[in-house]
Design a protein around this motif. Structure first.
Motif, PDB file in Angstrom:
ATOM      1  N   ILE A 238       5.867  -4.655   0.496  1.00 49.06           N
ATOM      2  CA  ILE A 238       6.248  -3.323  -0.024  1.00 49.06           C
ATOM      3  C   ILE A 238       6.505  -3.405  -1.533  1.00 49.06           C
ATOM      4  CG2 ILE A 238       8.164  -1.630   0.071  1.00 49.06           C
ATOM      5  CD1 ILE A 238       6.415  -1.425   2.503  1.00 49.06           C
ATOM      6  N   HIS A 239       5.999  -2.402  -2.255  1.00 47.42           N
ATOM      7  CA  HIS A 239       6.208  -2.344  -3.718  1.00 47.42           C
ATOM      8  C   HIS A 239       6.936  -1.046  -4.095  1.00 47.42           C
ATOM      9  CE1 HIS A 239       5.567  -3.573  -7.807  1.00 47.42           C
ATOM     10  NE2 HIS A 239       4.604  -2.742  -8.087  1.00 47.42           N
ATOM     11  N   GLY A 240       7.749  -0.504  -3.157  1.00 50.04           N
ATOM     12  CA  GLY A 240       8.424   0.775  -3.392  1.00 50.04           C
ATOM     13  C   GLY A 240       7.469   1.937  -3.186  1.00 50.04           C
TER      14      GLY A 240
ATOM     15  N   LEU B 264      -0.874 -10.699  -9.789  1.00 45.86           N
ATOM     16  CA  LEU B 264      -1.795  -9.896 -10.588  1.00 45.86           C
ATOM     17  C   LEU B 264      -1.916  -8.505  -9.975  1.00 45.86           C
ATOM     18  CD1 LEU B 264      -5.520 -10.819 -10.104  1.00 45.86           C
ATOM     19  CD2 LEU B 264      -3.788 -11.958  -8.794  1.00 45.86           C
ATOM     20  N   HIS B 265      -2.657  -7.636 -10.665  1.00 45.24           N
ATOM     21  CA  HIS B 265      -2.839  -6.251 -10.222  1.00 45.24           C
ATOM     22  C   HIS B 265      -4.333  -5.961 -10.098  1.00 45.24           C
ATOM     23  CE1 HIS B 265       0.872  -6.258 -12.704  1.00 45.24           C
ATOM     24  NE2 HIS B 265       1.329  -5.414 -11.798  1.00 45.24           N
ATOM     25  N   PRO B 266      -4.736  -5.115  -9.159  1.00 44.04           N
ATOM     26  CA  PRO B 266      -6.164  -4.759  -9.064  1.00 44.04           C
ATOM     27  C   PRO B 266      -6.705  -4.162 -10.371  1.00 44.04           C
ATOM     28  CG  PRO B 266      -5.019  -4.093  -7.071  1.00 44.04           C
ATOM     29  CD  PRO B 266      -3.969  -4.570  -8.023  1.00 44.04           C
TER      30      PRO B 266
ATOM     31  N   ALA C 170       7.507   5.193  -5.394  1.00 43.29           N
ATOM     32  CA  ALA C 170       7.105   5.929  -6.602  1.00 43.29           C
ATOM     33  C   ALA C 170       7.051   5.059  -7.861  1.00 43.29           C
ATOM     34  CB  ALA C 170       8.042   7.107  -6.828  1.00 43.29           C
ATOM     35  N   HIS C 171       7.178   3.757  -7.704  1.00 43.47           N
ATOM     36  CA  HIS C 171       7.094   2.808  -8.821  1.00 43.47           C
ATOM     37  C   HIS C 171       8.169   3.041  -9.889  1.00 43.47           C
ATOM     38  CE1 HIS C 171       4.927  -0.062 -11.550  1.00 43.47           C
ATOM     39  NE2 HIS C 171       4.698  -0.610 -10.381  1.00 43.47           N
ATOM     40  N   VAL C 172       9.384   3.327  -9.407  1.00 44.05           N
ATOM     41  CA  VAL C 172      10.504   3.503 -10.336  1.00 44.05           C
ATOM     42  C   VAL C 172      11.272   2.175 -10.401  1.00 44.05           C
ATOM     43  CG1 VAL C 172      12.623   4.796 -10.793  1.00 44.05           C
ATOM     44  CG2 VAL C 172      10.686   5.930  -9.670  1.00 44.05           C
TER      45      VAL C 172
ATOM     46  N   ALA D 162       9.841  -5.665  -6.420  1.00 47.86           N
ATOM     47  CA  ALA D 162      10.362  -4.498  -7.134  1.00 47.86           C
ATOM     48  C   ALA D 162       9.393  -4.055  -8.234  1.00 47.86           C
ATOM     49  CB  ALA D 162      11.697  -4.845  -7.775  1.00 47.86           C
ATOM     50  N   PRO D 163       9.225  -2.732  -8.422  1.00 40.95           N
ATOM     51  CA  PRO D 163       8.469  -2.268  -9.579  1.00 40.95           C
ATOM     52  C   PRO D 163       9.074  -2.870 -10.851  1.00 40.95           C
ATOM     53  CG  PRO D 163       8.895  -0.449  -8.092  1.00 40.95           C
ATOM     54  CD  PRO D 163       9.675  -1.622  -7.576  1.00 40.95           C
ATOM     55  N   HIS D 164       8.212  -3.365 -11.717  1.00 41.65           N
ATOM     56  CA  HIS D 164       8.612  -3.974 -13.002  1.00 41.65           C
ATOM     57  C   HIS D 164       9.625  -5.124 -12.814  1.00 41.65           C
ATOM     58  CE1 HIS D 164       7.923   0.495 -13.644  1.00 41.65           C
ATOM     59  NE2 HIS D 164       6.862  -0.055 -14.169  1.00 41.65           N
TER      60      HIS D 164
ATOM     61  N   VAL E  43      -0.232  -9.868  -5.135  1.00 48.05           N
ATOM     62  CA  VAL E  43      -0.928  -8.778  -5.823  1.00 48.05           C
ATOM     63  C   VAL E  43      -0.064  -7.527  -5.711  1.00 48.05           C
ATOM     64  CG1 VAL E  43      -3.081  -7.460  -5.924  1.00 48.05           C
ATOM     65  CG2 VAL E  43      -3.106  -9.786  -4.975  1.00 48.05           C
ATOM     66  N   ASP E  44       0.225  -6.893  -6.838  1.00 53.40           N
ATOM     67  CA  ASP E  44       0.956  -5.627  -6.805  1.00 53.40           C
ATOM     68  C   ASP E  44      -0.083  -4.512  -6.823  1.00 53.40           C
ATOM     69  OD1 ASP E  44       3.105  -7.286  -6.975  1.00 53.40           O
ATOM     70  OD2 ASP E  44       3.758  -6.646  -8.964  1.00 53.40           O
ATOM     71  N   VAL E  45      -0.248  -3.867  -5.661  1.00 50.96           N
ATOM     72  CA  VAL E  45      -1.339  -2.891  -5.528  1.00 50.96           C
ATOM     73  C   VAL E  45      -0.845  -1.510  -5.939  1.00 50.96           C
ATOM     74  CG1 VAL E  45      -3.092  -1.949  -3.994  1.00 50.96           C
ATOM     75  CG2 VAL E  45      -2.251  -4.271  -3.624  1.00 50.96           C
ATOM     76  N   GLU E  46      -1.315  -1.075  -7.097  1.00 50.09           N
ATOM     77  CA  GLU E  46      -0.932   0.222  -7.643  1.00 50.09           C
ATOM     78  C   GLU E  46      -2.110   0.716  -8.467  1.00 50.09           C
ATOM     79  OE1 GLU E  46       2.175  -1.935  -9.558  1.00 50.09           O
ATOM     80  OE2 GLU E  46       1.391  -1.512 -11.559  1.00 50.09           O
ATOM     81  N   GLU E  47      -2.040   1.960  -8.941  1.00 48.72           N
ATOM     82  CA  GLU E  47      -3.136   2.502  -9.739  1.00 48.72           C
ATOM     83  C   GLU E  47      -3.047   2.047 -11.195  1.00 48.72           C
ATOM     84  OE1 GLU E  47      -5.897   3.783  -9.423  1.00 48.72           O
ATOM     85  OE2 GLU E  47      -5.965   4.376  -7.323  1.00 48.72           O
TER      86      GLU E  47
HETATM   87 ZN   LIG Z   1       4.022  -2.526 -10.095  1.00 48.51          ZN
END
Ligand SMILES: [Zn+2]
Length: 272
Positions: free
Chosen positions: A80-82, A221-223, A84-86, A120-122, A7-11
């Motif tokens: 870890i997903h970074g 997946l993402h929340p 700032a999501h860059v 990694a983001p994206h 799960v990539d936990v981000e907004e």
């Molecule tokens: Zn992400």
């Protein structure tokens, strides 16, 4: 052979295609919904007695520390997903290391267990950013799960990457997202937008094929994908479809997925 759920936990507003829709207002001005959506996901996983790996964005940990505590208390793995999501493809090695260190610092203040994994983001570990793997190892990480072994996507992919989990550098294990070889082409079947676009039967067919080929499924997946009521940003047509399509079907599909296949953390799948 167990499968890995991640799960990539981000907004709901962190994806790079969404930034244009924020119309200059910035993240601080937005409603935070990830905790509520993560709790919903934790309840679904609990019902299916399933564990997962949660790659949490540092920016979010700084604002909603309890998100880590609640995920960890439910017995899941934190990665870890970074910060700032860059995308790594947009950063120099120095910028990437600074972003990673910031994410590790905020997360290690809250997390109780050891952190092993990175997403990694994206999914931007590509041929151009393989240098990032040594930086991950330097900061104590043991595996990366960012490579999509395919060629058609404009933002990510390594077309000739091995499909199985493998040692990508002497220090790092790579856990690529699931794709299937079908009629000489590689098809992604690992979750996210692909899970929303394909009918569930097609996802199931592809995932069954992965397993028949002797590979564990690596799904993501993402929340925010469990939040059909999230605010809609004003996006160009193509990206609006890409981001918001079938959000109201994901809870039902996820329940079916968890009935049809058994999943656990990436850490358990690779035996760390
Ligand atoms: Zn992400």
């Amino acid at each position: 052979m167990k499968n890995a759920l991640s799960v990539d936990v981000e907004e709901w507003f962190c994806g790079h295609i969404l930034q244009v829709g924020l119309e200059g207002k910035g993240w601080e001005a937005q409603e935070l919904r990830a905790l509520k959506n993560t709790r919903k996901l934790l309840r679904i996983l609990e019902r299916h007695k399933t564990k997962a790996t949660f790659f949490v964005l540092g920016w979010l940990v700084e604002r909603v520390r309890e998100i880590i505590t609640e995920i960890e208390q439910a017995g899941h793995e934190i990665g870890i997903h970074g910060y700032a999501h860059v995308s790594i493809t947009e950063m120099s090695s120095r910028e990437f290391e600074a972003d990673l260190v910031k994410a590790l610092n905020v997360t290690r203040q809250v997390v109780r267990g050891k952190i092993y994994g990175f997403r990694a983001p994206h999914f931007t570990i590509t041929k151009k950013t393989l240098w990032a793997l040594d930086i991950l190892a330097k900061h104590g990480l043991r595996y990366d799960s960012s490579v999509f072994p395919l060629s058609f996507h404009p933002d990510y992919g390594i077309s000739d990457c091995e499909l199985s989990i493998h040692q990508i550098t002497p220090q790092m294990i790579e856990v690529p997202l699931s794709v299937v070889d079908f009629l000489g082409k590689r098809f992604p079947c690992a979750g996210g937008g692909y899970f929303r676009f394909y009918p569930y039967g097609m996802t199931k067919l592809f995932l069954t094929r992965c397993r028949r080929e002797g590979r564990p499924i690596v799904f993501y997946l993402h929340p925010w994908e469990l939040d059909p009521d999230q605010p809609r940003l004003n996006l160009p047509f193509y990206n609006r479809i890409r981001h918001y399509y079938n959000l109201d079907k994901i809870e039902y599909r996820l329940n079916r997925l968890l009935e049809d296949f058994s999943f656990t953390t990436i850490r358990e799948v690779i035996g760390l």
